[in-house]
Write a protein that holds these residues in place. Structure first.
Motif, PDB file in Angstrom:
ATOM      1  N   TRP A 106       0.833  -1.214   0.000  1.00  0.00           N
ATOM      2  CA  TRP A 106       0.000   0.000   0.000  1.00  0.00           C
ATOM      3  C   TRP A 106       0.861   1.253   0.000  1.00  0.00           C
ATOM      4  O   TRP A 106       0.521   2.268  -0.633  1.00  0.00           O
ATOM      5  CB  TRP A 106      -0.909  -0.024   1.226  1.00  0.00           C
ATOM      6  CG  TRP A 106      -1.852   1.127   1.375  1.00  0.00           C
ATOM      7  CD1 TRP A 106      -3.140   1.220   0.912  1.00  0.00           C
ATOM      8  CD2 TRP A 106      -1.595   2.372   2.057  1.00  0.00           C
ATOM      9  NE1 TRP A 106      -3.692   2.419   1.269  1.00  0.00           N
ATOM     10  CE2 TRP A 106      -2.763   3.156   1.967  1.00  0.00           C
ATOM     11  CE3 TRP A 106      -0.495   2.893   2.734  1.00  0.00           C
ATOM     12  CZ2 TRP A 106      -2.867   4.427   2.530  1.00  0.00           C
ATOM     13  CZ3 TRP A 106      -0.590   4.160   3.293  1.00  0.00           C
ATOM     14  CH2 TRP A 106      -1.761   4.914   3.180  1.00  0.00           C
ATOM     15  N   CYS A 107       1.973   1.215   0.718  1.00  0.00           N
ATOM     16  CA  CYS A 107       2.827   2.398   0.860  1.00  0.00           C
ATOM     17  C   CYS A 107       3.449   2.835  -0.463  1.00  0.00           C
ATOM     18  O   CYS A 107       3.806   4.009  -0.624  1.00  0.00           O
ATOM     19  CB  CYS A 107       3.929   2.139   1.885  1.00  0.00           C
ATOM     20  SG  CYS A 107       3.328   1.781   3.559  1.00  0.00           S
ATOM     21  N   GLU A 108       3.578   1.899  -1.401  1.00  0.00           N
ATOM     22  CA  GLU A 108       4.179   2.239  -2.687  1.00  0.00           C
ATOM     23  C   GLU A 108       3.370   3.293  -3.437  1.00  0.00           C
ATOM     24  O   GLU A 108       3.922   4.094  -4.187  1.00  0.00           O
ATOM     25  CB  GLU A 108       4.317   0.983  -3.555  1.00  0.00           C
ATOM     26  CG  GLU A 108       5.148  -0.127  -2.941  1.00  0.00           C
ATOM     27  CD  GLU A 108       6.569   0.293  -2.619  1.00  0.00           C
ATOM     28  OE1 GLU A 108       7.209   0.909  -3.514  1.00  0.00           O
ATOM     29  OE2 GLU A 108       7.044   0.017  -1.503  1.00  0.00           O
ATOM     30  N   ASP A 109       2.059   3.296  -3.231  1.00  0.00           N
ATOM     31  CA  ASP A 109       1.184   4.243  -3.923  1.00  0.00           C
ATOM     32  C   ASP A 109       0.659   5.340  -3.005  1.00  0.00           C
ATOM     33  O   ASP A 109      -0.189   6.137  -3.412  1.00  0.00           O
ATOM     34  CB  ASP A 109      -0.004   3.498  -4.546  1.00  0.00           C
ATOM     35  CG  ASP A 109       0.433   2.506  -5.605  1.00  0.00           C
ATOM     36  OD1 ASP A 109       1.327   2.849  -6.400  1.00  0.00           O
ATOM     37  OD2 ASP A 109      -0.089   1.376  -5.609  1.00  0.00           O
ATOM     38  N   HIS A 110       1.157   5.373  -1.767  1.00  0.00           N
ATOM     39  CA  HIS A 110       0.704   6.385  -0.796  1.00  0.00           C
ATOM     40  C   HIS A 110       1.936   6.926  -0.061  1.00  0.00           C
ATOM     41  O   HIS A 110       2.043   6.860   1.165  1.00  0.00           O
ATOM     42  CB  HIS A 110      -0.283   5.766   0.208  1.00  0.00           C
ATOM     43  CG  HIS A 110      -1.543   5.254  -0.435  1.00  0.00           C
ATOM     44  ND1 HIS A 110      -1.610   4.020  -1.029  1.00  0.00           N
ATOM     45  CD2 HIS A 110      -2.765   5.824  -0.577  1.00  0.00           C
ATOM     46  CE1 HIS A 110      -2.835   3.828  -1.507  1.00  0.00           C
ATOM     47  NE2 HIS A 110      -3.546   4.904  -1.264  1.00  0.00           N
ATOM     48  N   LYS A 111       2.866   7.479  -0.842  1.00  0.00           N
ATOM     49  CA  LYS A 111       4.155   7.862  -0.274  1.00  0.00           C
ATOM     50  C   LYS A 111       4.051   9.071   0.649  1.00  0.00           C
ATOM     51  O   LYS A 111       4.728   9.120   1.684  1.00  0.00           O
ATOM     52  CB  LYS A 111       5.163   8.118  -1.402  1.00  0.00           C
ATOM     53  CG  LYS A 111       5.512   6.839  -2.151  1.00  0.00           C
ATOM     54  CD  LYS A 111       6.543   7.080  -3.239  1.00  0.00           C
ATOM     55  CE  LYS A 111       6.888   5.753  -3.921  1.00  0.00           C
ATOM     56  NZ  LYS A 111       7.876   5.927  -5.009  1.00  0.00           N
TER      57      LYS A 111
END
Length: 307
Positions: free
Chosen positions: A73-78
Motif C-alpha cells: 500500500w505504501c508504494e502508492d501512498h508515499k
C-alpha cells in the motif's frame, strides 16, 4: 539523561493498533499507571497536549503506518507514509526530548537483507550499529531514514521488530497466520519477534531507561518451512504447502520483502533468559495451540479455503 523511575506513568500512542493494544493490555495487567494518547503523531500541537495532560515519565509508541493489507500500500501512498512514519515519529521524539521524557518506539528490523557480507545461513547477523541496506519497499525506506535520525536523540529506545508472532493463529497480522494461508511460500530463514515473550521485556526496558537501537527479536533464525513443520507437528499433520523462489514471489507482490538475521547480543545481555526462536515458538505458540488443535485446525482450514 536519567530516565529510571520507581513509579512510572506511561503514555501510549497507537492504542487502536495491534501491538499498541497488546502493550496496553500488558501494562494494565502489570498494574501500571497508563494513559492513552488521542493525537496523531504528525499533529505536534496534539502530541504536546496529550503529554501536558498526562505528564508521563515514559512514552511508548506503537503508532505508524504499515499499509493495508500489507506494505505494498505504501508504494502508492508515499506522502501519507512520510507524514506518519517520518514527520510524525520525529515530532514525538522531539517533543519528548524537550521535556526529558523517555520514549520507546516499536519500529522495524525490515531494513536489512542478506548480501555478500551477510550471507544467508552464515549465522552472521546485522548489529545495531550496522547501516541499513534494504530499501526495496517504500515502507522500509522511510523506516530506515527515520531510524538514522532517531539515534541522535539520547532519550529514545528504538526496538527493531521483525515478523511479529502471537499465539492466535487466526489473527490476520500474525506472521504465522499469513504463511499458513498461502499454498506457496518462499523458504528463507529470518529473525522473528515472538510477542508473548518479548513484549514484557519492552516495558522493562522502558523502566530501566535503555536508549539507542535494540534488535528486538529472539536469538537465531527460522525458515518458513520450519515454522509450517512445527504447525504440522503440533496442530495439523495433514497441512500441505509448496515453495517458490524469490523471482516467482516478485510476480505476485508490488515491493520486495526484507529477509535477514539480526544479531541479538545486546538484548541477550539485558535478558539472558530470552529463548531462541524455535524454543520460543514451541512454548508460546505451538504448545498452547496443540491443547486446542481441533478448533485451531478447523479455523485455519477455513481461512485456506479448505473443507
Amino acid at each position: 539523561m536519567a530516565f529510571q523511575n520507581d513509579n512510572p506513568t506511561f503514555l501510549l500512542f497507537g492504542k487502536s493498533g495491534w501491538i499498541g493494544g497488546l502493550v496496553g493490555d500488558l501494562l494494565r495487567q502489570q498494574g501500571a499507571r497508563i494513559e492513552f494518547a488521542s493525537a496523531r503523531l504528525e499533529d505536534r500541537a496534539g502530541v504536546v497536549a496529550d503529554i501536558e495532560r498526562v505528564r508521563p515519565t515514559h512514552v511508548l509508541n506503537a503508532a505508524g503506518l504499515t499499509g493495508r493489507p500489507n506494505v505494498d500500500w505504501c508504494e502508492d501512498h508515499k506522502i501519507e507514509t512520510i507524514r506518519a512514519n517520518v514527520l510524525g515519529m520525529l515530532n514525538l521524539a522531539d517533543v519528548c526530548h524537550q521535556r526529558n521524557i523517555h520514549l520507546t518506539t516499536y519500529a522495524t528490523g525490515c531494513i536489512f537483507h542478506y548480501d555478500k557480507d551477510f550471507p544467508e545461513g552464515s549465522g552472521k547477523g546485522f548489529k545495531e550499529g550496522d547501516t541499513p541496506n534494504f530499501t526495496g519497499s517504500y515502507y522500509s525506506y522511510t523506516k530506515a531514514m527515520v531510524e538514522s535520525l532517531l539515534k541522535e536523540y539520547p532519550n529514545v529506545l528504538v526496538l527493531r521488530v521483525r515478523m511479529p508472532i502471537v499465539a492466535d493463529l487466526t489473527y490476520p497480522r500474525n506472521f504465522i497466520t499469513k504463511i499458513i494461508k498461502y499454498e506457496k511460500i518462499v523458504n528463507i530463514p529470518n529473525s522473528m519477534t515472538v510477542l508473548p515473550e518479548l513484549l514484557p521485556l519492552s516495558t522493562e526496558m522502558a523502566r530501566r531507561g535503555l536508549t539507542g537501537i535494540m534488535n528486538y527479536t529472539n536469538p537465531g533464525a527460522i525458515s518458513h518451512n520450519e515454522i509450517l513443520e512445527l504447525y504440522k507437528q503440533y496442530v495439523d499433520p495433514e497441512i500441505t504447502w509448496s515453495n517458490f523462489s524469490l523471482e516467482e514471489q516478485a510476480k505476485v507482490i508490488v515491493a520486495p520483502r526484507s529477509n535477514n538475521l539480526l544479531d541479538t547480543a545486546r538484548i541477550e545481555g539485558e535478558f539472558p533468559q530470552l529463548l531462541p526462536i524455535r524454543e520460543s515458538l514451541i512454548k508460546y505458540v505451538f504448545e498452547p495451540n496443540a491443547a486446542r488443535k481441533a478448533e485451531v485446525k478447523a479455523a485455519v482450514r477455513s481461512m485456506r479455503g479448505r473443507v
